[in-house]
Design a protein around this motif. Structure first.
Motif, PDB file in Angstrom:
ATOM      1  N   ARG A   1     -17.945   1.789   8.905  1.00 46.05           N
ATOM      2  CA  ARG A   1     -17.475   2.951   8.160  1.00 46.05           C
ATOM      3  C   ARG A   1     -17.018   2.598   6.758  1.00 46.05           C
ATOM      4  O   ARG A   1     -16.467   3.438   6.064  1.00 46.05           O
ATOM      5  CB  ARG A   1     -16.331   3.623   8.936  1.00 46.05           C
ATOM      6  CG  ARG A   1     -16.749   4.236  10.263  1.00 46.05           C
ATOM      7  CD  ARG A   1     -15.547   4.758  11.011  1.00 46.05           C
ATOM      8  NE  ARG A   1     -14.644   3.658  11.361  1.00 46.05           N
ATOM      9  CZ  ARG A   1     -13.453   3.829  11.933  1.00 46.05           C
ATOM     10  NH1 ARG A   1     -13.023   5.050  12.185  1.00 46.05           N
ATOM     11  NH2 ARG A   1     -12.700   2.793  12.236  1.00 46.05           N
ATOM     12  N   GLY A   2     -17.213   1.371   6.332  1.00 41.87           N
ATOM     13  CA  GLY A   2     -16.768   0.956   5.016  1.00 41.87           C
ATOM     14  C   GLY A   2     -15.376   0.359   5.062  1.00 41.87           C
ATOM     15  O   GLY A   2     -14.831   0.042   6.124  1.00 41.87           O
ATOM     16  N   LEU A   3     -14.783   0.197   3.885  1.00 45.53           N
ATOM     17  CA  LEU A   3     -13.477  -0.441   3.756  1.00 45.53           C
ATOM     18  C   LEU A   3     -12.391   0.588   3.463  1.00 45.53           C
ATOM     19  O   LEU A   3     -12.639   1.608   2.840  1.00 45.53           O
ATOM     20  CB  LEU A   3     -13.504  -1.467   2.624  1.00 45.53           C
ATOM     21  CG  LEU A   3     -14.398  -2.695   2.820  1.00 45.53           C
ATOM     22  CD1 LEU A   3     -14.382  -3.544   1.571  1.00 45.53           C
ATOM     23  CD2 LEU A   3     -13.949  -3.502   4.026  1.00 45.53           C
ATOM     24  N   ARG A   4     -11.194   0.262   3.894  1.00 47.14           N
ATOM     25  CA  ARG A   4     -10.037   1.078   3.575  1.00 47.14           C
ATOM     26  C   ARG A   4      -9.478   0.637   2.221  1.00 47.14           C
ATOM     27  O   ARG A   4      -9.821  -0.413   1.687  1.00 47.14           O
ATOM     28  CB  ARG A   4      -8.976   0.944   4.677  1.00 47.14           C
ATOM     29  CG  ARG A   4      -9.428   1.444   6.045  1.00 47.14           C
ATOM     30  CD  ARG A   4      -9.233   2.944   6.174  1.00 47.14           C
ATOM     31  NE  ARG A   4      -9.739   3.448   7.455  1.00 47.14           N
ATOM     32  CZ  ARG A   4      -9.058   3.409   8.593  1.00 47.14           C
ATOM     33  NH1 ARG A   4      -7.869   2.840   8.636  1.00 47.14           N
ATOM     34  NH2 ARG A   4      -9.582   3.924   9.692  1.00 47.14           N
ATOM     35  N   ILE A   5      -8.558   1.440   1.690  1.00 43.79           N
ATOM     36  CA  ILE A   5      -8.053   1.203   0.341  1.00 43.79           C
ATOM     37  C   ILE A   5      -7.356  -0.144   0.200  1.00 43.79           C
ATOM     38  O   ILE A   5      -7.499  -0.832  -0.814  1.00 43.79           O
ATOM     39  CB  ILE A   5      -7.120   2.359  -0.090  1.00 43.79           C
ATOM     40  CG1 ILE A   5      -6.756   2.220  -1.567  1.00 43.79           C
ATOM     41  CG2 ILE A   5      -5.881   2.430   0.802  1.00 43.79           C
ATOM     42  CD1 ILE A   5      -6.049   3.450  -2.127  1.00 43.79           C
TER      43      ILE A   5
ATOM     44  N   PRO B   1     -14.441   7.468  -3.755  1.00 41.23           N
ATOM     45  CA  PRO B   1     -14.623   7.016  -2.364  1.00 41.23           C
ATOM     46  C   PRO B   1     -14.819   8.198  -1.425  1.00 41.23           C
ATOM     47  O   PRO B   1     -14.405   9.325  -1.728  1.00 41.23           O
ATOM     48  CB  PRO B   1     -13.305   6.291  -2.068  1.00 41.23           C
ATOM     49  CG  PRO B   1     -12.302   6.961  -2.949  1.00 41.23           C
ATOM     50  CD  PRO B   1     -13.051   7.293  -4.220  1.00 41.23           C
ATOM     51  N   GLY B   2     -15.446   7.915  -0.300  1.00 36.23           N
ATOM     52  CA  GLY B   2     -15.589   8.948   0.710  1.00 36.23           C
ATOM     53  C   GLY B   2     -14.298   9.131   1.493  1.00 36.23           C
ATOM     54  O   GLY B   2     -13.312   8.432   1.251  1.00 36.23           O
ATOM     55  N   ARG B   3     -14.308  10.059   2.404  1.00 38.49           N
ATOM     56  CA  ARG B   3     -13.130  10.313   3.242  1.00 38.49           C
ATOM     57  C   ARG B   3     -13.538  10.249   4.710  1.00 38.49           C
ATOM     58  O   ARG B   3     -14.603  10.749   5.090  1.00 38.49           O
ATOM     59  CB  ARG B   3     -12.547  11.687   2.935  1.00 38.49           C
ATOM     60  CG  ARG B   3     -11.935  11.799   1.545  1.00 38.49           C
ATOM     61  CD  ARG B   3     -10.578  11.161   1.488  1.00 38.49           C
ATOM     62  NE  ARG B   3      -9.988  11.247   0.152  1.00 38.49           N
ATOM     63  CZ  ARG B   3      -8.713  11.001  -0.115  1.00 38.49           C
ATOM     64  NH1 ARG B   3      -7.897  10.640   0.873  1.00 38.49           N
ATOM     65  NH2 ARG B   3      -8.248  11.075  -1.342  1.00 38.49           N
ATOM     66  N   GLU B   4     -12.691   9.636   5.496  1.00 38.50           N
ATOM     67  CA  GLU B   4     -12.946   9.510   6.925  1.00 38.50           C
ATOM     68  C   GLU B   4     -12.649  10.833   7.627  1.00 38.50           C
ATOM     69  O   GLU B   4     -11.608  11.458   7.376  1.00 38.50           O
ATOM     70  CB  GLU B   4     -12.067   8.402   7.507  1.00 38.50           C
ATOM     71  CG  GLU B   4     -12.405   8.014   8.922  1.00 38.50           C
ATOM     72  CD  GLU B   4     -11.547   6.854   9.381  1.00 38.50           C
ATOM     73  OE1 GLU B   4     -12.082   5.740   9.523  1.00 38.50           O
ATOM     74  OE2 GLU B   4     -10.328   7.062   9.567  1.00 38.50           O
ATOM     75  N   ARG B   5     -13.553  11.235   8.495  1.00 36.67           N
ATOM     76  CA  ARG B   5     -13.352  12.483   9.225  1.00 36.67           C
ATOM     77  C   ARG B   5     -12.126  12.382  10.130  1.00 36.67           C
ATOM     78  O   ARG B   5     -11.872  11.360  10.726  1.00 36.67           O
ATOM     79  CB  ARG B   5     -14.579  12.812  10.074  1.00 36.67           C
ATOM     80  CG  ARG B   5     -15.781  13.259   9.270  1.00 36.67           C
ATOM     81  CD  ARG B   5     -16.900  13.696  10.201  1.00 36.67           C
ATOM     82  NE  ARG B   5     -18.071  14.155   9.469  1.00 36.67           N
ATOM     83  CZ  ARG B   5     -19.188  14.600  10.046  1.00 36.67           C
ATOM     84  NH1 ARG B   5     -19.272  14.615  11.377  1.00 36.67           N
ATOM     85  NH2 ARG B   5     -20.210  14.995   9.309  1.00 36.67           N
ATOM     86  N   GLY B   6     -11.421  13.436  10.200  1.00 35.72           N
ATOM     87  CA  GLY B   6     -10.259  13.475  11.077  1.00 35.72           C
ATOM     88  C   GLY B   6      -9.003  12.981  10.394  1.00 35.72           C
ATOM     89  O   GLY B   6      -8.011  13.698  10.302  1.00 35.72           O
ATOM     90  N   THR B   7      -9.033  11.770   9.869  1.00 38.12           N
ATOM     91  CA  THR B   7      -7.832  11.197   9.251  1.00 38.12           C
ATOM     92  C   THR B   7      -7.741  11.512   7.766  1.00 38.12           C
ATOM     93  O   THR B   7      -6.641  11.579   7.207  1.00 38.12           O
ATOM     94  CB  THR B   7      -7.815   9.678   9.420  1.00 38.12           C
ATOM     95  OG1 THR B   7      -8.903   9.103   8.694  1.00 38.12           O
ATOM     96  CG2 THR B   7      -7.926   9.295  10.885  1.00 38.12           C
ATOM     97  N   GLY B   8      -8.893  11.669   7.101  1.00 39.94           N
ATOM     98  CA  GLY B   8      -8.879  11.892   5.656  1.00 39.94           C
ATOM     99  C   GLY B   8      -8.653  10.637   4.846  1.00 39.94           C
ATOM    100  O   GLY B   8      -8.514  10.700   3.622  1.00 39.94           O
TER     101      GLY B   8
ATOM    102  N   ASP C   1       0.828  -1.186   0.000  1.00 41.93           N
ATOM    103  CA  ASP C   1       0.000   0.000   0.000  1.00 41.93           C
ATOM    104  C   ASP C   1       0.861   1.234   0.000  1.00 41.93           C
ATOM    105  O   ASP C   1       2.026   1.215   0.384  1.00 41.93           O
ATOM    106  CB  ASP C   1      -0.912   0.003   1.217  1.00 41.93           C
ATOM    107  CG  ASP C   1      -1.725  -1.276   1.279  1.00 41.93           C
ATOM    108  OD1 ASP C   1      -1.355  -2.182   2.047  1.00 41.93           O
ATOM    109  OD2 ASP C   1      -2.697  -1.366   0.526  1.00 41.93           O
ATOM    110  N   GLY C   2       0.246   2.321  -0.466  1.00 44.13           N
ATOM    111  CA  GLY C   2       0.981   3.570  -0.567  1.00 44.13           C
ATOM    112  C   GLY C   2       1.264   4.150   0.798  1.00 44.13           C
ATOM    113  O   GLY C   2       0.653   3.795   1.801  1.00 44.13           O
ATOM    114  N   PRO C   3       2.213   5.049   0.868  1.00 40.05           N
ATOM    115  CA  PRO C   3       2.578   5.649   2.149  1.00 40.05           C
ATOM    116  C   PRO C   3       1.489   6.558   2.675  1.00 40.05           C
ATOM    117  O   PRO C   3       0.754   7.166   1.915  1.00 40.05           O
ATOM    118  CB  PRO C   3       3.841   6.446   1.797  1.00 40.05           C
ATOM    119  CG  PRO C   3       3.693   6.753   0.341  1.00 40.05           C
ATOM    120  CD  PRO C   3       3.002   5.567  -0.253  1.00 40.05           C
ATOM    121  N   GLY C   4       1.415   6.633   3.985  1.00 36.32           N
ATOM    122  CA  GLY C   4       0.545   7.618   4.613  1.00 36.32           C
ATOM    123  C   GLY C   4      -0.882   7.183   4.789  1.00 36.32           C
ATOM    124  O   GLY C   4      -1.687   7.925   5.324  1.00 36.32           O
TER     125      GLY C   4
END
Length: 257
Positions: free
Chosen positions: A147-151, A176-183, A126-129
């Protein structure tokens, strides 16, 4: 003025195609018809070539549309036969592109139905960050959490690199949506479905421009079943239009001869 001498009045020509006399005048002004002769009193006088031009235009309309049909006839009457044929070629090329998109939609439906053979995963991390989420709150099995799945989870499910998902997002294919706080990116069920569609079509070497309308149709239809019905209807419409274009092209060929 009668048509006993091979000449047609405006009203005679209008009756040939079921038009009003004003429409015939408009067609002459637009170049759909060759310039008409005039009597000493200023009345228009048409002939067999005008009748043939009008019938040719009417034959072109169903397949090519009024705008293109008008441009084709105007080019012919301006002596630019090559330009007229170029317009015909462009219309057929556009129809071909529609068929390519339709084929892409059909392949996407096959993939969604599980008939597309699963390819072995091709992942390199996976990509950095941004965490991959495989051991995060959603669990290692890839099931959707609240909250759904991560990349990383989506990449594992679809069988691609996370970098591919990012490229598809940059191209506007995935949103995709973005998680609040973390993005962090958050993928819902529809996002995963779209990613599967993109992967299936990219494996068939479809360009992004061909994939984008498929996804738009799928989102608009709301389900693969609704899209399947739309694809079948579009296929019938394209077939009917192709037949109309063939008829129109045949009429144009006869007119040019």
């Amino acid at each position: 003025m009668s048509n006993r001498e091979g000449r047609l009045r405006t009203v005679d020509l209008a009756r040939v195609a079921g038009l009003s006399t004003q429409q015939v005048r408009n067609y002459e002004d637009a170049g759909v018809l060759p310039p008409a002769g005039r009597t000493d009193a200023g009345y228009r006088v048409f002939g067999e070539r005008h009748r043939d031009a009008l019938l040719t235009y009417r034959a072109l309309q169903p397949g090519y549309g009024a705008v293109t049909a008008t441009r084709v006839m105007r080019a012919v009457h301006d002596g630019d036969v090559a330009g007229a044929l170029a317009l015909v070629d462009a219309a057929h090329a556009a129809l071909h592109e529609e068929r390519v998109s339709l084929r892409a939609a059909g392949e996407a439906l096959e993939a969604l139905a599980g008939r597309d053979a699963a390819a072995p995963p091709d992942r390199s991390g996976d990509g950095p960050g941004e965490p991959d989420g495989r051991h995060g709150p959603h669990g290692p099995d890839g099931r959707h959490g609240p909250r759904g799945l991560r990349i990383g989870e989506v990449a594992a499910l679809v069988g691609v690199r996370t970098s591919a998902l990012r490229v598809w997002e940059e191209a506007g294919l995935l949103v995709p949506g973005r998680e609040r706080g973390t993005g962090y990116r958050v993928y819902g069920p529809a996002d995963v479905r779209d990613a599967r569609v993109v992967r299936a079509l990219r494996r068939s070497h479809h360009l992004f421009d061909h994939i984008r309308p498929v996804l738009d149709d799928l989102r608009r239809a709301g389900s693969s079943e609704a899209l399947r019905a739309a694809v079948e209807a579009r296929g019938r419409a394209l077939t009917a239009r192709t037949r109309s274009m063939l008829a129109g092209a045949g009429a144009l060929h006869a007119y040019l001869e």
